[in-house]
Motif scaffolding. Structure first.
Motif, mmCIF file in Angstrom:
data_model
loop_
_atom_site.group_PDB
_atom_site.id
_atom_site.type_symbol
_atom_site.label_atom_id
_atom_site.label_comp_id
_atom_site.label_asym_id
_atom_site.label_seq_id
_atom_site.Cartn_x
_atom_site.Cartn_y
_atom_site.Cartn_z
ATOM 1 N N PRO A 104 0.767 -1.279 0.000
ATOM 2 C CA PRO A 104 0.024 -0.210 0.084
ATOM 3 C C PRO A 104 0.836 1.227 -0.078
ATOM 4 N N GLN A 105 0.691 2.079 -0.844
ATOM 5 C CA GLN A 105 1.544 3.368 -1.100
ATOM 6 C C GLN A 105 1.353 4.213 -0.066
ATOM 7 N N ASP A 106 0.238 4.374 0.667
ATOM 8 C CA ASP A 106 0.072 5.267 1.799
ATOM 9 C C ASP A 106 0.268 4.766 3.015
ATOM 10 N N ARG A 151 7.092 7.599 7.328
ATOM 11 C CA ARG A 151 6.764 8.089 5.859
ATOM 12 C C ARG A 151 6.107 7.061 5.028
ATOM 13 N N PRO A 152 5.178 7.859 4.370
ATOM 14 C CA PRO A 152 4.465 6.969 3.465
ATOM 15 C C PRO A 152 5.296 6.070 2.422
ATOM 16 N N GLY A 154 4.910 5.091 -0.637
ATOM 17 C CA GLY A 154 4.777 5.772 -1.932
ATOM 18 C C GLY A 154 5.734 7.003 -2.422
#
Length: 274
Positions: A104-106, A151-152, A154
């Motif tokens: 998941p990028q978020d 930090r996300p 993505g």
């Protein structure tokens, strides 16, 4: 069934993966992907898997990762033969790092690392007790990415993502770590950060075995001691790096003149004159 990577007394080094007479064919076309591959990886060994595109590297890695079965021959991983073991349980004890992994990028870096404990894409928060969370923090620190914890995923750089995925793979304390082109699309600083990280892991985890698929000798850390060369689905050469990574062998493997050199434990390949 118990699958683990604990070294047993009097059995060092331990075989962690072996292929015996393995072949893979496409049922629809009869195309031969792998042909009579025999190979053994032992605890504490660090292998590079090299070959041109289509040589069969990813197929070998998928079998050792318990993601597919051979058409003929046998594959044993962590003491268990594919076809006679619950592969879902076996996979839980194999670390895998690939740029193609679904993440998941978020999700924050810490969350991505935590999912390595459950082997899931999405986090299962009830499964992560204080001990598990502490292990994730330790791995973030070990891979020198603790500052990325919130930090996300993505928005992290390619090199940062690669180290996050390595930390995720180590959450299960695997005996075997598989890296499928982990340096793909990394710039020079990111590549060197990942190489340094892999070298540190080799020094701090003497029982861990690793297999790295790559196209470039420059991406091999000084800890790589063994190399398997594949050409058109067959083993061209296998053994100690200094014996396999020669200009002659690389020329045979890639079909064009190649010169190989080594400096301070790092390898370099370049096209030679025909």
């Amino acid at each position: 069934m118990a699958v683990n990577g604990i070294q047993e007394p009097g059995r060092s080094p331990k075989t962690v993966a072996s292929l015996d007479g393995v072949s893979v064919r496409r049922y629809t076309t009869g195309q031969v992907i792998l042909d009579d591959i025999t190979w053994t990886v032992r605890s504490g060994e660090h292998w590079a898997l090299l070959g041109a595109n289509g040589a069969g590297k990813t197929t070998v890695l998928r079998m050792i990762g318990a993601l597919m079965h051979p058409t003929t021959g046998s594959v044993e991983v962590l003491g268990h033969r594919l076809g006679r073991v619950d592969v879902r349980e076996l996979r839980a004890h194999i670390g895998l790092v690939s740029s193609a992994q679904k993440v998941p990028q978020d999700a924050a870096a810490r969350t991505v690392v935590l999912t390595g404990h459950t082997g899931t894409v999405q986090p299962l928060w009830r499964k992560y007790d204080d001990e598990v969370r502490q292990r994730a923090e330790e791995l973030l620190a070990e891979l020198e990415i603790k500052d990325l914890a919130e930090r996300p995923f993505g928005v992290c750089s390619g090199g940062q993502r690669a180290r996050i995925l390595v930390a995720r793979a180590l959450m299960a304390d695997p005996s075997l770590l598989l890296l499928d082109e982990p340096f793909n699309a990394l710039d020079l600083p990111s590549r060197e950060d990942l190489i340094d990280a892999m070298h540190r892991l080799a020094l701090t985890r003497p029982e861990l075995a690793t297999i790295t698929v790559t196209h470039h000798l420059e991406e091999l850390s000084p800890s790589i001691g063994h190399v398997l060369l594949l050409k058109e689905g067959r083993v061209l050469a296998s053994g100690a790096a200094q014996e396999v990574l020669t200009g002659e062998q690389m020329t045979r493997c890639f079909g064009r003149p190649i010169e190989v050199s080594r400096h301070e434990g790092r390898w370099l390949a370049r096209s030679g004159r025909s």
